[in-house]
Write an enzyme that holds these catalytic residues in place. Structure first.
Site, PDB file in Angstrom:
ATOM      1  CG  HIS A  10      15.680  11.365 -22.459  1.00 24.33           C
ATOM      2  ND1 HIS A  10      15.917  10.037 -22.263  1.00 24.33           N
ATOM      3  CD2 HIS A  10      16.825  11.991 -22.077  1.00 24.33           C
ATOM      4  CE1 HIS A  10      17.147   9.856 -21.800  1.00 24.33           C
ATOM      5  NE2 HIS A  10      17.721  11.032 -21.676  1.00 24.33           N
ATOM      6  NE  ARG A  67      26.536  11.410 -19.500  1.00 25.41           N
ATOM      7  CZ  ARG A  67      26.591  10.193 -19.028  1.00 25.41           C
ATOM      8  NH1 ARG A  67      27.340   9.279 -19.644  1.00 25.41           N
ATOM      9  NH2 ARG A  67      25.952   9.848 -17.935  1.00 25.41           N
ATOM     10  CG  ASP A 108      -0.225  -0.057   2.509  1.00 23.93           C
ATOM     11  OD1 ASP A 108       1.003  -0.278   2.488  1.00 23.93           O
ATOM     12  OD2 ASP A 108      -0.861   0.116   3.560  1.00 23.93           O
ATOM     13  CG  HIS A 145      25.979   8.820 -25.281  1.00 25.80           C
ATOM     14  ND1 HIS A 145      26.035  10.192 -25.396  1.00 25.80           N
ATOM     15  CD2 HIS A 145      26.895   8.481 -24.330  1.00 25.80           C
ATOM     16  CE1 HIS A 145      26.933  10.652 -24.541  1.00 25.80           C
ATOM     17  NE2 HIS A 145      27.485   9.645 -23.890  1.00 25.80           N
ATOM     18  CG  HIS A 197      21.235   3.737 -19.012  1.00 22.73           C
ATOM     19  ND1 HIS A 197      20.372   3.224 -19.928  1.00 22.73           N
ATOM     20  CD2 HIS A 197      21.532   4.989 -19.445  1.00 22.73           C
ATOM     21  CE1 HIS A 197      20.151   4.120 -20.887  1.00 22.73           C
ATOM     22  NE2 HIS A 197      20.854   5.200 -20.621  1.00 22.73           N
TER      23      HIS A 197
HETATM   24  N1  GLY Z   1      20.400  11.845 -17.563  1.00 17.17           N
HETATM   25  C1  GLY Z   1      19.918  11.302 -18.764  1.00 17.17           C
HETATM   26  C2  GLY Z   1      20.669  11.782 -19.910  1.00 17.17           C
HETATM   27  O1  GLY Z   1      21.717  12.379 -19.763  1.00 17.17           O
HETATM   28  O2  GLY Z   1      20.243  11.642 -21.022  1.00 17.17           O
HETATM   29 MN    MN Z   2      21.079  14.086 -20.917  1.00 15.06          MN
HETATM   30 MN    MN Z   3      22.255  13.340 -17.940  1.00 23.31          MN
END
Ligand code: GLY
Ligand code: MN
Ligand code: MN
Length: 435
Positions: free
Chosen positions: A359, A403, A35, A348, A241
């Site tokens: 997104h 990144r 619940d 990517h 991820h």
């Molecule tokens: N945090 C998701 C992306 O960078 O696309």
């Molecule tokens: Mn992003």
């Molecule tokens: Mn991101």
């Protein structure tokens, strides 16, 4: 953001649907276990048109036709003295109508009875076809209820359109109020990343840095994380991820944090990569400077009139040259790009639309043509290099994953980078100096 903004959006959509009827439900509450529920998050399309925060609500837009003005109608939960003691305030239709500027508001209990009445003699019905099987069935039922009255001379809409095509195009260009909220989210998220850098020490767990971000986001009034944060020490950064966030952070390694907060529905999306002990090794710095240069090249290619992939193409060129310089790739630059050899280390895209969804809604491509950038669009610019350990990888580069992600809005002449967490090697080493 005021109710005038939501009203203006409903008006615009009403123009687009002619004499049709659009049905936009908000998101359901979702059970986590037994619940206990997940924290409630409204549907982004519903929010975009209403600013109404409660679950169990639907907005119906009824287009104008001769002699009848267009109407926006809200269906929402009734007032409920006892439930309000347990769960808190509910507007109820009467107060919601006034507070949110609807032309009419009814109990959600009356929805299935009233919708068929609204559909009579309308040309078209607009909703998110196929998004939710339950809603598809409910809408079919309403259409059938009208069709059952054919002999009484009532006509059901003949056309069903996917509403998202119209709404996505609207959501792609942000108005001033949206840009303000996105700036607020960006400022809070940037401060969160700086806080995590200052707190970081070798031997800490990844989740301790996640805690610093969560603290900074909530402390400054953000509603929540906009997505599950990634805190990835060392080679975990090469798992795109990675969300376990439960390993220890080693001295002499890097940590990649991809985290952003949400403010009144609007997301920030930032990634920073920095040395756990506050000082880059020469090899880490070499890779970092390549990714940073790739991001600068992508910024320069992000301008009105350019297509969506121009930034990606510019970043790929710099990253591929960097991979040649690092001796991870060999050969002719153009050939390596042509054959996509960089994809072993950069798999990517360099960005995505950003807004109510991390997104965000909006088309990227129509047929073979990439979307052309226009002022008011918001997107991320997030190049990276991910060097997974392997037999052919020099030890000083093995496991480096970097990144760098910032958020930009397209302006009249180029783009404005509106996230501001420390980023250059010098800025990061300065903010991480503990003396
Ligand atoms: N945090 C998701 C992306 O960078 O696309
Ligand atoms: Mn992003
Ligand atoms: Mn991101």
């Amino acid at each position: 953001m005021t109710h005038a903004h939501f009203l203006a959006r409903r008006k615009r959509l009403l123009k687009a649907i002619g004499n049709g009827v659009a049905v936009i439900p908000t998101a359901p509450e979702v059970v986590r276990n037994r619940d206990a529920h997940y924290p409630y998050r409204f549907d982004s399309y519903f929010w975009y048109l209403t600013g109404f925060p409660e679950p169990e609500a639907v907005v119906v837009l009824v287009g104008a036709q001769p002699g009848k003005k267009a109407k926006s109608i809200l269906f929402c939960r009734d007032k409920h003295a006892e439930r309000e003691i347990w769960d808190g305030y509910r507007y109820g239709p009467k107060a919601a109508k006034t507070a949110f500027g609807f032309d009419a508001a009814y109990s959600i209990e009356a929805f299935d009875k009233i919708l068929p009445e609204l559909l009579v003699d309308r040309d078209s019905l607009w909703h998110s076809i196929g998004h939710d099987a339950g809603w598809d069935a409910r809408i079919s039922q309403a259409l059938n209820a009208v069709r059952a009255q054919t002999r009484a001379g009532k006509r059901a809409p003949r056309a069903i359109h996917d509403l998202r095509a119209e709404l996505d195009a609207m959501r792609l260009i942000k108005d001033g109020a949206e840009l303000d909220l996105m700036q607020q989210a960006a400022d809070i998220a940037s401060a969160g990343h700086a806080r995590a850098m200052r707190a970081c020490r070798p031997g800490m767990a990844e989740y301790e840095l996640e805690a610093e971000l969560t603290y900074a986001f909530r402390k400054r009034g953000a509603d929540a994380h906009a997505y599950t944060p990634i805190v990835a020490g060392g080679a975990n950064a090469c798992v795109l991820h990675y969300v376990e966030n439960d390993k220890l952070l080693n001295d002499h390694s890097l940590v990649l944090i991809d985290a952003g907060c949400e403010v009144r529905g609007y997301a920030a999306d930032i990634t920073r990569t920095f040395p756990v002990n506050g000082r880059f090794t020469p090899a880490q710095k070499d890779v970092y400077e390549i990714v940073l240069a790739a991001q600068d090249a992508a910024f320069a290619a992000t301008a009105p009139g350019q297509h969506f992939m121009a930034g990606h193409d510019a970043a790929v060129r710099v990253l591929t040259q960097g991979l040649i310089d690092l001796k991870l790739l060999s050969g002719n630059l153009d050939n390596l790009i042509e054959k996509s050899d960089f994809r072993r280390f950069y798999m990517h895209r360099t960005g995505h639309w950003l807004g109510l969804d991390v997104h965000d809604a909006g088309e990227y491509k129509t047929g073979d043509a990439w979307a052309v950038l226009q002022p008011g669009m918001t997107l991320t610019v997030e190049p990276g290099l991910y060097i997974r350990p392997g037999a052919d990888i020099p030890p000083e580069l093995a496991g480096i994953g970097i990144r760098i992600e910032d958020d930009v809005r397209v302006t009249a002449s180029g783009c404005d980078v509106y996230t501001s967490a420390p980023k250059t090697v010098a800025e990061i080493e300065e903010v991480m100096r503990h003396d």
